[in-house]
Write an enzyme that holds these catalytic residues in place. Structure first.
Site, PDB file in Angstrom:
ATOM      1  N   LYS A 171       0.839  -1.195   0.000  1.00  0.00           N
ATOM      2  CA  LYS A 171       0.000   0.000   0.000  1.00  0.00           C
ATOM      3  C   LYS A 171       0.873   1.244   0.000  1.00  0.00           C
ATOM      4  CE  LYS A 171      -3.718   2.207   2.706  1.00  0.00           C
ATOM      5  NZ  LYS A 171      -4.612   2.059   3.880  1.00  0.00           N
ATOM      6  N   SER A 192      -9.273   2.473   3.028  1.00  0.00           N
ATOM      7  CA  SER A 192      -8.333   3.179   2.185  1.00  0.00           C
ATOM      8  C   SER A 192      -7.381   2.245   1.446  1.00  0.00           C
ATOM      9  CB  SER A 192      -7.520   4.156   3.047  1.00  0.00           C
ATOM     10  OG  SER A 192      -6.775   3.423   4.046  1.00  0.00           O
ATOM     11  N   SER A 199     -10.028   0.114   7.268  1.00  0.00           N
ATOM     12  CA  SER A 199      -9.429   0.119   5.934  1.00  0.00           C
ATOM     13  C   SER A 199      -8.794  -1.178   5.483  1.00  0.00           C
ATOM     14  CB  SER A 199      -8.397   1.248   5.837  1.00  0.00           C
ATOM     15  OG  SER A 199      -9.025   2.494   5.998  1.00  0.00           O
TER      16      SER A 199
END
Length: 421
Positions: free
Chosen positions: A71, A140, A164
């Site tokens: 990420k 996210s 998330s």
């Protein structure tokens, strides 16, 4: 689309049935086919991964040369790290985040950075849900969940401050694992809230994230096909149960009944008042810390923040320290109350999200069924395998006791086996 089992691929590499190079080319082919529509990656470097896949000895390493996505909220020394913001376009950290370095030392090949929302907040990304491209992948950690769901990666790192990891895993129909707070280090992660930010993992199945967590952290979490034996599972709907859709209620009930048929002892539980009180103060802790963590960006680059984040941080600056301190005390009392709950149960089974992924891209969905467990710091796993009436995935969430991640994973493995039988 076919999901890639990290644990099975690692076993195949070790046995000589395949090689790291062959697995990487399988991933590269899936990326070439899917990425144009899904948009899971902000940066790809397959050539460097190919060179790394040729290094001798990978098969003997814990991750056996498997491709991994990271990420783009976590620092990488060899790829730009933008934190989902134009403020950091082209930014090159000097070092890897420790969890990235641990992944590499375990034999993981970092093939790219996956899309994140702006500073891991709420502004949606360009990523689409591979299950149906007109639906949100969540946030996210949108890119990490979508890349695994599309069969473009067997493993990906994500983070959770509210919901998330669990929410995008539920929306995309994959396994998401939020470990006990700081089981995986958060150093080298762009901080949003230092008491909440947690590094997690995405994989095809429960045994895949358990395998990966063990390979990276070396904490005896590789459960394989082990399932919990006659666990005591409390069904917790919370005071917010009315927010959950009929599909979410049906999925929770189906998972409970299936687990019961596999020998689990199932009962309903209402959370103590101290725990329900903590749910309301998650935002106070998160926002007070975010206003400090992103204070420099707000002061000097506020015009380059999304209006959504800018206004949120401006409001957060008005939170008085005594309110924040009171919220921390409320959270501490709740953790003690949760310890009492886990004296009587082995795991909690609850909603992963209010329902299936929302259609369209105006929102990344709600963390209303995630934020309490993030605040408590306990392990949580989205278990995939159930669907809504429209065919979209609906997850259920297994929550375990702080520090008892292996037990939580074993319960999640039982639930998964029960609902996918």
């Amino acid at each position: 689309m076919s999901l890639l089992s990290a644990r099975d691929l690692a076993a195949d590499i070790r046995s000589g049935r395949t090689t790291p190079e062959a697995v990487l080319e399988q991933v590269a082919a899936a990326i070439a086919e899917q990425e144009g529509a899904v948009g899971a990656f902000v940066t790809l470097d397959l050539d460097s991964a190919r060179a790394a896949a040729r290094v001798p000895g990978l098969a003997a390493m814990p991750l056996a040369g498997l491709p991994v996505g990271v990420k783009d909220i976590l620092d990488t020394r060899d790829m730009p790290t933008t934190y989902g913001s134009p403020i950091y376009a082209g930014y090159r950290p000097r070092t890897d985040a420790p969890v990235v370095a641990m992944t590499r030392r375990a034999g993981g090949l970092v093939v790219g950075k996956t899309e994140t929302t702006e500073f891991a907040f709420l502004q949606p990304t360009r990523t689409r849900n591979p299950r149906r491209l007109t639906f949100s992948p969540g946030g996210s950690s949108a890119g990490s969940a979508a890349a695994v769901a599309a069969g473009m990666l067997p493993l990906a790192l994500g983070t959770q401050t509210g919901g998330s990891v669990i929410r995008p895993a539920a929306f995309c129909g994959v396994t998401g694992y939020k470990p006990t707070f700081r089981l995986l280090p958060t150093l080298g992660m762009k901080t949003f809230s230092w008491h909440l930010d947690t590094v997690g993992l995405f994989g095809a199945r429960v045994r895949d994230v358990a395998f990966a967590a063990d390979a990276i952290a070396g904490r005896g979490l590789d459960i394989g096909d082990e399932t919990a034996q006659a666990p005591r599972i409390a069904i917790v709907r919370t005071a917010r149960a009315s927010v959950a859709s009929p599909d979410a209620h049906a999925a929770l009930e189906a998972a409970a009944r299936a687990a019961e048929a596999r020998g689990a002892r199932i009962f309903d539980l209402e959370l103590p008042e101290a725990l329900e009180a903590a749910d309301t103060i998650h935002g106070t802790v998160q926002d007070f810390e975010a206003a400090l963590a992103l204070g420099d960006e707000l002061t000097y680059d506020g015009d380059r923040l999304s209006p959504l984040l800018r206004s949120h941080l401006e409001a957060a600056r008005a939170i008085p320290p005594d309110l924040y301190d009171g919220a921390r005390r409320t959270a501490k009392r709740a953790r003690h109350a949760l310890g009492d709950v886990f004296a009587e149960v082995d795991a909690i089974l609850t909603f992963s999200a209010p329902g299936h992924a929302p259609e369209g891209f105006a929102s990344t969905g709600s963390a209303i069924f995630n934020r309490l467990w993030t605040l408590m710091g306990c392990p949580a796993i989205n278990v995939a395998g159930l669907s809504a009436a429209n065919g979209m995935p609906v997850g259920v969430q297994v929550v375990g006791r702080f520090g008892r991640d292996r037990q939580a994973l074993a319960v999640a493995n039982l639930v998964e086996a029960a609902i996918t039988a």
